[in-house]
Design a protein around this motif. Structure first.
Motif, PDB file in Angstrom:
ATOM      1  N   ILE A 104       4.525   6.566   0.198  1.00 56.05           N
ATOM      2  CA  ILE A 104       5.229   6.104   1.544  1.00 56.05           C
ATOM      3  C   ILE A 104       4.613   4.454   0.843  1.00 56.05           C
ATOM      4  O   ILE A 104       3.085   4.493   1.219  1.00 56.05           O
ATOM      5  N   ILE A 105       5.077   3.246   0.318  1.00 56.25           N
ATOM      6  CA  ILE A 105       4.064   2.026   0.280  1.00 56.25           C
ATOM      7  C   ILE A 105       4.468   0.957   1.354  1.00 56.25           C
ATOM      8  O   ILE A 105       5.641   0.390   1.849  1.00 56.25           O
ATOM      9  N   ALA A 106       3.008   1.032   2.486  1.00 56.46           N
ATOM     10  CA  ALA A 106       3.719   0.444   3.481  1.00 56.46           C
ATOM     11  C   ALA A 106       2.655  -1.021   3.249  1.00 56.46           C
ATOM     12  O   ALA A 106       1.850  -1.305   2.190  1.00 56.46           O
ATOM     13  N   HIS A 107       2.583  -1.958   4.282  1.00 53.87           N
ATOM     14  CA  HIS A 107       2.297  -3.522   3.923  1.00 53.87           C
ATOM     15  C   HIS A 107       1.544  -3.531   4.639  1.00 53.87           C
ATOM     16  O   HIS A 107       0.587  -3.944   4.187  1.00 53.87           O
ATOM     17  N   GLU A 108       1.826  -3.023   6.180  1.00 58.34           N
ATOM     18  CA  GLU A 108       0.479  -2.997   7.414  1.00 58.34           C
ATOM     19  C   GLU A 108      -0.177  -1.822   7.354  1.00 58.34           C
ATOM     20  O   GLU A 108       0.574  -0.997   6.458  1.00 58.34           O
ATOM     21  N   PRO A 109      -1.088  -2.057   8.119  1.00 58.29           N
ATOM     22  CA  PRO A 109      -1.857  -0.747   8.332  1.00 58.29           C
ATOM     23  C   PRO A 109      -1.268   0.254   9.204  1.00 58.29           C
ATOM     24  O   PRO A 109       0.264   0.434  10.069  1.00 58.29           O
ATOM     25  N   THR A 110      -1.717   2.058   8.956  1.00 57.11           N
ATOM     26  CA  THR A 110      -0.953   2.616   9.771  1.00 57.11           C
ATOM     27  C   THR A 110      -1.628   3.226  10.277  1.00 57.11           C
ATOM     28  O   THR A 110      -0.814   4.373  11.372  1.00 57.11           O
ATOM     29  N   PHE A 111      -2.787   2.942  10.864  1.00 58.15           N
ATOM     30  CA  PHE A 111      -3.944   3.897  11.697  1.00 58.15           C
ATOM     31  C   PHE A 111      -3.878   2.409  12.911  1.00 58.15           C
ATOM     32  O   PHE A 111      -5.356   2.269  13.086  1.00 58.15           O
ATOM     33  N   TYR A 112      -3.312   1.460  12.907  1.00 55.26           N
ATOM     34  CA  TYR A 112      -3.804   0.292  14.224  1.00 55.26           C
ATOM     35  C   TYR A 112      -4.666  -0.213  14.367  1.00 55.26           C
ATOM     36  O   TYR A 112      -4.776  -1.424  14.444  1.00 55.26           O
ATOM     37  N   ASN A 113      -5.593  -0.515  12.996  1.00 55.63           N
ATOM     38  CA  ASN A 113      -6.335  -1.327  12.704  1.00 55.63           C
ATOM     39  C   ASN A 113      -6.473  -1.853  11.040  1.00 55.63           C
ATOM     40  O   ASN A 113      -6.003  -1.106  10.093  1.00 55.63           O
ATOM     41  N   HIS A 114      -6.797  -2.617  10.524  1.00 53.87           N
ATOM     42  CA  HIS A 114      -7.051  -3.556   9.432  1.00 53.87           C
ATOM     43  C   HIS A 114      -7.392  -2.819   8.698  1.00 53.87           C
ATOM     44  O   HIS A 114      -7.430  -2.466   7.275  1.00 53.87           O
ATOM     45  N   THR A 115      -8.456  -1.827   8.438  1.00 53.51           N
ATOM     46  CA  THR A 115      -9.049  -1.163   7.398  1.00 53.51           C
ATOM     47  C   THR A 115      -8.683   0.195   7.480  1.00 53.51           C
ATOM     48  O   THR A 115      -8.845   0.806   6.445  1.00 53.51           O
ATOM     49  N   ASP A 116      -7.619   0.485   8.696  1.00 56.54           N
ATOM     50  CA  ASP A 116      -7.688   1.821   8.274  1.00 56.54           C
ATOM     51  C   ASP A 116      -8.191   3.030   8.772  1.00 56.54           C
ATOM     52  O   ASP A 116      -8.707   4.457   8.455  1.00 56.54           O
ATOM     53  N   ASN A 117      -9.723   2.443   9.471  1.00 60.94           N
ATOM     54  CA  ASN A 117     -10.657   3.572   9.960  1.00 60.94           C
ATOM     55  C   ASN A 117     -10.258   4.180  10.812  1.00 60.94           C
ATOM     56  O   ASN A 117     -10.109   4.114  11.922  1.00 60.94           O
ATOM     57  N   PRO A 118     -10.281   5.568  11.255  1.00 62.33           N
ATOM     58  CA  PRO A 118      -9.837   6.121  11.474  1.00 62.33           C
ATOM     59  C   PRO A 118     -10.606   7.260  12.846  1.00 62.33           C
ATOM     60  O   PRO A 118     -10.005   7.136  13.799  1.00 62.33           O
ATOM     61  N   GLU A 119     -11.742   6.142  13.251  1.00 63.25           N
ATOM     62  CA  GLU A 119     -12.508   6.381  13.989  1.00 63.25           C
ATOM     63  C   GLU A 119     -12.639   4.954  14.533  1.00 63.25           C
ATOM     64  O   GLU A 119     -13.562   5.123  16.016  1.00 63.25           O
ATOM     65  N   TRP A 120     -12.023   4.110  14.496  1.00 64.30           N
ATOM     66  CA  TRP A 120     -11.773   2.476  15.030  1.00 64.30           C
ATOM     67  C   TRP A 120     -11.661   3.043  16.103  1.00 64.30           C
ATOM     68  O   TRP A 120     -12.725   2.223  17.132  1.00 64.30           O
ATOM     69  N   VAL A 121     -10.809   3.961  16.687  1.00 64.92           N
ATOM     70  CA  VAL A 121     -11.511   4.164  18.453  1.00 64.92           C
ATOM     71  C   VAL A 121     -11.526   5.601  18.423  1.00 64.92           C
ATOM     72  O   VAL A 121     -10.646   7.047  17.807  1.00 64.92           O
ATOM     73  N   LYS A 122     -12.747   6.320  18.820  1.00 71.07           N
ATOM     74  CA  LYS A 122     -12.731   7.751  18.450  1.00 71.07           C
ATOM     75  C   LYS A 122     -11.850   8.997  19.235  1.00 71.07           C
ATOM     76  O   LYS A 122     -10.992   8.516  20.491  1.00 71.07           O
ATOM     77  N   TRP A 142       0.143   4.099   1.205  1.00 71.80           N
ATOM     78  CA  TRP A 142      -0.130   3.513   0.283  1.00 71.80           C
ATOM     79  C   TRP A 142      -0.827   2.051   0.765  1.00 71.80           C
ATOM     80  O   TRP A 142       0.960   1.784   1.047  1.00 71.80           O
ATOM     81  N   ARG A 143      -1.400   1.076   1.510  1.00 69.95           N
ATOM     82  CA  ARG A 143      -1.292  -0.399   1.529  1.00 69.95           C
ATOM     83  C   ARG A 143      -1.214  -0.854   0.870  1.00 69.95           C
ATOM     84  O   ARG A 143      -2.112  -0.847   0.110  1.00 69.95           O
ATOM     85  N   PHE A 144      -0.165  -2.258   0.922  1.00 70.86           N
ATOM     86  CA  PHE A 144       0.131  -2.627  -0.255  1.00 70.86           C
ATOM     87  C   PHE A 144      -0.005  -4.504   0.496  1.00 70.86           C
ATOM     88  O   PHE A 144       1.524  -4.618   0.289  1.00 70.86           O
ATOM     89  N   HIS A 145      -1.058  -4.411   0.196  1.00 68.69           N
ATOM     90  CA  HIS A 145      -1.289  -5.878   1.444  1.00 68.69           C
ATOM     91  C   HIS A 145      -1.228  -7.261   0.941  1.00 68.69           C
ATOM     92  O   HIS A 145      -1.293  -7.813   0.331  1.00 68.69           O
ATOM     93  N   ASP A 146      -2.968  -6.996  -0.096  1.00 69.54           N
ATOM     94  CA  ASP A 146      -3.744  -7.777  -0.647  1.00 69.54           C
ATOM     95  C   ASP A 146      -2.720  -8.112  -2.184  1.00 69.54           C
ATOM     96  O   ASP A 146      -2.987  -9.107  -3.043  1.00 69.54           O
ATOM     97  N   TYR A 147      -2.812  -7.185  -2.752  1.00 69.72           N
ATOM     98  CA  TYR A 147      -2.187  -7.143  -4.039  1.00 69.72           C
ATOM     99  C   TYR A 147      -0.495  -7.888  -3.720  1.00 69.72           C
ATOM    100  O   TYR A 147      -0.402  -8.746  -4.788  1.00 69.72           O
ATOM    101  N   ILE A 148      -0.210  -7.184  -2.798  1.00 67.44           N
ATOM    102  CA  ILE A 148       2.059  -8.417  -2.575  1.00 67.44           C
ATOM    103  C   ILE A 148       1.653  -9.548  -3.006  1.00 67.44           C
ATOM    104  O   ILE A 148       2.601 -10.445  -3.334  1.00 67.44           O
ATOM    105  N   HIS A 149       0.703  -9.844  -1.853  1.00 71.95           N
ATOM    106  CA  HIS A 149       0.265 -11.123  -1.615  1.00 71.95           C
ATOM    107  C   HIS A 149       0.152 -12.289  -2.636  1.00 71.95           C
ATOM    108  O   HIS A 149      -0.204 -13.230  -3.156  1.00 71.95           O
ATOM    109  N   SER A 150      -0.399 -11.539  -4.163  1.00 65.75           N
ATOM    110  CA  SER A 150      -1.415 -12.031  -4.886  1.00 65.75           C
ATOM    111  C   SER A 150      -0.814 -11.845  -6.510  1.00 65.75           C
ATOM    112  O   SER A 150      -0.919 -12.702  -7.407  1.00 65.75           O
ATOM    113  N   ILE A 151       0.463 -10.991  -6.406  1.00 67.62           N
ATOM    114  CA  ILE A 151       1.383 -11.386  -7.149  1.00 67.62           C
ATOM    115  C   ILE A 151       1.706 -13.188  -7.668  1.00 67.62           C
ATOM    116  O   ILE A 151       2.300 -13.557  -6.181  1.00 67.62           O
ATOM    117  N   LYS A 152       2.518 -12.961  -8.640  1.00 67.50           N
ATOM    118  CA  LYS A 152       2.867 -14.737  -8.945  1.00 67.50           C
ATOM    119  C   LYS A 152       4.517 -14.503  -9.338  1.00 67.50           C
ATOM    120  O   LYS A 152       4.656 -14.137  -9.861  1.00 67.50           O
TER     121      LYS A 152
END
Length: 304
Positions: A104-122, A142-152
């Motif tokens: 799965i190539i997803a544009h936004e987070p999978t675990f509810y915070n920008h860095t997908d830190n699973p310990e964002w909420v213990k 795989w998150r495809f956020h920064d790179y998709i916005h960088s393609i021209k």
């Protein structure tokens, strides 16, 4: 939005090794450039090789601190099918498994915070259940956020403009278009019809004429939205989402002061999903023989 930095092939290899990591800190597999497309071995392409192909075909250089990392699974997993989406929701995961797709190539987070830190909420029970579901189906995300916005051109901006039928007005690097004048009411109807939106919010006079349209998908932040309003003076800003105490209050006051600029909020998902929809068209010719499917994650809210 970050811009790629220039890099040699060796530094690029080292960077991808160090940054393409799983949420929770599990290291990504070692980087191996692809020599032959679309398949590099009898078992087919791995996740790592698909990512490498995307970076190569997008003419992309490493982005320091990117959030575009693996959120589950393994880089050396052989890909049986690809699903593109905005959010890797529970439904999207289940649908991908039914399709026999394990990447799965997803544009936004999978675990509810920008860095997908699973310990964002213990001890987050929902995170744990979602991780277990991904492991059950052996799905890599795989998150495809920064790179998709960088393609021209930016594939999100391009995909949204394409779905709106405005490609003839699109210019690479620009986030505004000038289209034939219409009423704000007609624009809202067009947005809802083209993007499949049932409800949206707006500030402005439905009878006013608009032609210069700012397309600011996602959540770029109030400062960027208001700066665009002040410097570019569009007739209307079509945005994904905003902080209501920032851009919304600015737009309300400028209207009360006699300003004619309008604002239309279409939702984060609807504003960027066309980019992940278009990604299938962009990627499929580069991976002949690979099944690539877009699954719309839809919006989280229900309306009364």
């Amino acid at each position: 939005m970050k811009k790629p930095i220039s890099s040699s092939r060796n530094s690029r290899r080292k960077f991808i090794q160090s940054t393409l990591t799983l949420a929770g800190g599990i290291a990504f597999t070692s980087f191996t450039p692809i020599k032959n497309y679309p398949f590099s071995g009898p078992g087919g392409m791995t996740v790592q090789q698909v990512i490498d192909l995307i970076l190569k075909e997008g003419n992309l250089s490493p982005i320091p601190g990117t959030v575009d990392t693996l959120k589950s699974g393994s880089g050396d997993m052989v890909v049986t099918g690809i699903v593109t989406t905005m959010f890797a929701t529970i439904i999207v995961i289940e649908e991908a498994a039914k399709l026999g797709a394990n990447f799965i190539i997803a544009h936004e987070p999978t675990f509810y915070n920008h860095t997908d830190n699973p310990e964002w909420v213990k001890n987050n029970s929902v995170v744990k259940q979602k991780q277990a579901l991904l492991a059950k189906y052996k799905i890599t995300v795989w998150r495809f956020h920064d790179y998709i916005h960088s393609i021209k051109p930016d594939l999100v901006a391009y995909g949204t403009t394409k779905k709106l039928g405005w490609l003839q007005y699109f210019k690479t690097g620009k986030y505004d278009v000038t289209v034939p004048a219409m009423s704000l009411q007609a624009l809202i109807t067009h947005l809802k019809t083209s993007l499949g939106i049932k409800h949206l919010r707006y500030i402005g006079d439905l009878n006013q004429r608009v032609a210069h349209i700012a397309l600011l998908p996602g959540a770029p932040g109030g400062q960027r939205q208001v700066t665009f309003a002040e410097t570019e003076k569009p007739d209307v800003i079509v945005a994904g989402e905003l902080s209501e105490w920032e851009t919304a209050e600015y737009m309300r006051d400028q209207k009360l002061l006699g300003g004619k600029m309008a604002l239309v909020l279409i939702g984060h998902n609807f504003s960027e999903d066309p980019g992940m929809w278009y990604l299938v068209e962009w990627l499929q010719p580069k991976l002949p023989g690979m099944k690539i499917t877009h699954i719309a994650s839809g919006e989280a809210f229900e309306w009364m």
